[in-house]
Design an enzyme around this catalytic site. Structure first.
Site, short mmCIF file in Angstrom:
data_model
loop_
_atom_site.label_atom_id
_atom_site.label_comp_id
_atom_site.label_asym_id
_atom_site.label_seq_id
_atom_site.Cartn_x
_atom_site.Cartn_y
_atom_site.Cartn_z
N TYR A 50 44.77 -3.50 42.76
CA TYR A 50 45.40 -4.11 44.02
C TYR A 50 46.87 -4.70 43.09
O TYR A 50 46.91 -4.84 41.73
CB TYR A 50 44.47 -5.16 44.23
CG TYR A 50 44.02 -6.25 43.08
CD1 TYR A 50 44.82 -7.25 42.27
CD2 TYR A 50 42.80 -5.87 42.26
CE1 TYR A 50 44.53 -7.90 41.46
CE2 TYR A 50 42.49 -6.59 41.06
CZ TYR A 50 43.39 -7.59 40.80
OH TYR A 50 42.70 -8.58 39.58
N THR A 78 41.89 -7.64 36.19
CA THR A 78 41.73 -6.09 36.23
C THR A 78 43.27 -5.61 36.55
O THR A 78 43.31 -4.27 36.34
CB THR A 78 40.71 -5.50 37.26
OG1 THR A 78 41.04 -6.08 38.36
CG2 THR A 78 39.23 -5.97 36.71
N ARG A 125 35.61 -7.99 28.28
CA ARG A 125 35.06 -8.05 29.51
C ARG A 125 34.87 -6.77 29.75
O ARG A 125 35.72 -5.72 29.61
CB ARG A 125 36.15 -8.63 30.37
CG ARG A 125 35.53 -8.79 31.85
CD ARG A 125 36.48 -9.35 32.84
NE ARG A 125 35.60 -10.18 34.04
CZ ARG A 125 36.56 -10.18 35.22
NH1 ARG A 125 37.49 -9.77 35.19
NH2 ARG A 125 35.83 -10.69 36.07
N ARG A 131 34.87 -1.22 43.19
CA ARG A 131 36.01 -1.29 43.75
C ARG A 131 37.17 -1.92 43.31
O ARG A 131 38.26 -1.84 43.45
CB ARG A 131 35.72 -2.28 45.19
CG ARG A 131 35.27 -3.37 44.87
CD ARG A 131 34.77 -4.31 46.16
NE ARG A 131 33.74 -5.53 45.58
CZ ARG A 131 34.32 -6.43 45.19
NH1 ARG A 131 35.66 -6.79 44.76
NH2 ARG A 131 33.52 -7.54 44.71
N TYR A 158 30.85 -8.18 34.32
CA TYR A 158 30.87 -8.25 35.85
C TYR A 158 30.57 -7.07 36.75
O TYR A 158 30.54 -5.98 36.39
CB TYR A 158 32.42 -8.39 36.27
CG TYR A 158 32.74 -9.00 37.54
CD1 TYR A 158 31.75 -9.56 38.14
CD2 TYR A 158 33.71 -8.62 37.97
CE1 TYR A 158 32.21 -10.17 39.60
CE2 TYR A 158 34.38 -9.32 39.22
CZ TYR A 158 33.59 -9.94 40.20
OH TYR A 158 33.66 -10.47 41.39
N HIS A 182 29.60 -14.81 37.62
CA HIS A 182 29.11 -15.44 38.76
C HIS A 182 27.66 -15.13 39.32
O HIS A 182 27.36 -14.47 40.40
CB HIS A 182 30.00 -14.74 40.05
CG HIS A 182 31.69 -14.44 39.58
ND1 HIS A 182 32.37 -15.57 38.98
CD2 HIS A 182 32.44 -13.64 39.89
CE1 HIS A 182 33.41 -15.07 38.71
NE2 HIS A 182 33.66 -13.98 39.10
N ASP A 250 38.14 -19.74 38.54
CA ASP A 250 38.43 -18.47 38.98
C ASP A 250 39.77 -18.43 39.85
O ASP A 250 40.38 -17.17 40.26
CB ASP A 250 37.69 -17.90 40.07
CG ASP A 250 37.97 -16.36 40.32
OD1 ASP A 250 38.02 -15.77 39.36
OD2 ASP A 250 37.57 -15.94 41.51
#
Length: 295
Positions: A50, A78, A125, A131, A158, A182, A250
């Site tokens: 993205y 990311t 991380r 996705r 994650y 989360h 976040d």
């Protein structure tokens, strides 16, 4: 740089968040936030899934002050891949008021790790959300985890609830403290008593090195604001593991599609999930300071 243009459907962070009604305890830490760029100074990674808006350190620290936080833990986004420069630069700018969580590959050198440690990085991380990133062999992650132990770093993982059963043996072999983003993204309509969430509770119960972030109701909620459907999950985790929980905004809320939350309203959500002053202090001050500022 034309290839850095923000995705057409990208939702930008809230331009004018409210001043929270909830007064944060002195020294509170926003223990999960990000910086995006700004590009072209800190370009996004070619392999990114993205392209976000620019959301640099200056805007992050203005939000910190507006909400009443003292410190930030900046987690590598990311969209920047393994190029940690934007995050490291933000940490250096803030000095002792920020710590970082990096994303590194198996070729990372001890000198690289030492440089990042000096800048304030205190964790690595590992992302398993398909996705967002391409799959990485788990033995690669184990090798990285062993390298960073010399510096006392923790590991952020994650993943989504459906992947926990498969990941569990791997998580149990990682050294050091592991922090789950989360709450492992529970499927909220299934409820707290569903075997999926009970599996996560059991994992934390049996492995005292596993912590979690009670974050992102805006991502987990099906009902939408004010996110009341997620409260039982957070309360269950905070009540059981009050010494191993962290909280963060976040900001700037990557990949939100339904709406953009008001960060001030998210701060007002905290007393719904950590219901006593003692729980609030552990969640917002004691736990993040112990994990990210003690070494």
């Amino acid at each position: 740089m034309s290839d850095q243009k923000m995705d057409a459907d990208w939702l930008e962070f809230h331009p004018d968040p409210k001043k929270p009604d909830f007064v944060l305890p002195q020294g509170a830490v926003d223990a999960h936030c990000h910086v995006f760029g700004p590009s072209p100074e800190f370009p996004y990674a070619p392999e990114r899934k993205y392209t976000p808006c620019n959301a640099g350190k200056d805007k992050l620290y203005a939000l910190r002050d507006h909400l009443g936080f003292s410190r930030n833990v900046i987690v590598q986004a990311t969209c920047h891949g393994k190029d940690n420069r934007a995050m490291v630069d933000a940490c250096r700018t803030a000095g002792d008021l920020a710590r970082g969580v990096a994303s590194v590959g198996p070729d990372i050198t001890r000198d690289d790790l030492s440089d990042m440690h000096a800048a304030g990085v205190r964790g690595g991380r590992f992302n398993f959300v398909k996705r967002l990133v391409d799959a990485t062999p788990r033995e690669v992650f184990v090798g990285i985890a062993e390298k960073i132990q010399e510096f006392g770093w923790s590991i952020v993982v994650y993943f989504e609830a459906a992947d926990l059963e498969d990941l569990e043996p791997f998580l149990k072999q990682l050294p050091g403290i592991i922090v789950v983003d989360h709450m492992g993204r529970p499927d909220v309509p299934k409820g707290v008593d569903h075997p999926d969430f009970q599996r996560f509770i059991k994992l934390m119960t049996e492995n005292e090195n596993i912590w979690t972030k009670v974050t992102c109701p805006e991502r987990l909620s099906v009902a939408g604001p004010p996110y009341d459907d997620v409260i039982p999950f957070y309360q269950t985790i905070v009540d059981k593991f009050e010494d191993r929980v962290l909280w963060g905004t976040d900001w700037p809320h990557p990949n939100m599609k339904s709406h953009m939350p008001d960060d001030g309203a998210l701060v007002d959500y905290i007393p719904k999930i950590a219901r006593t002053p003692e729980q609030q202090r552990k969640l917002l001050v004691d736990n993040p300071m112990r994990l990210y500022w003690a070494q």
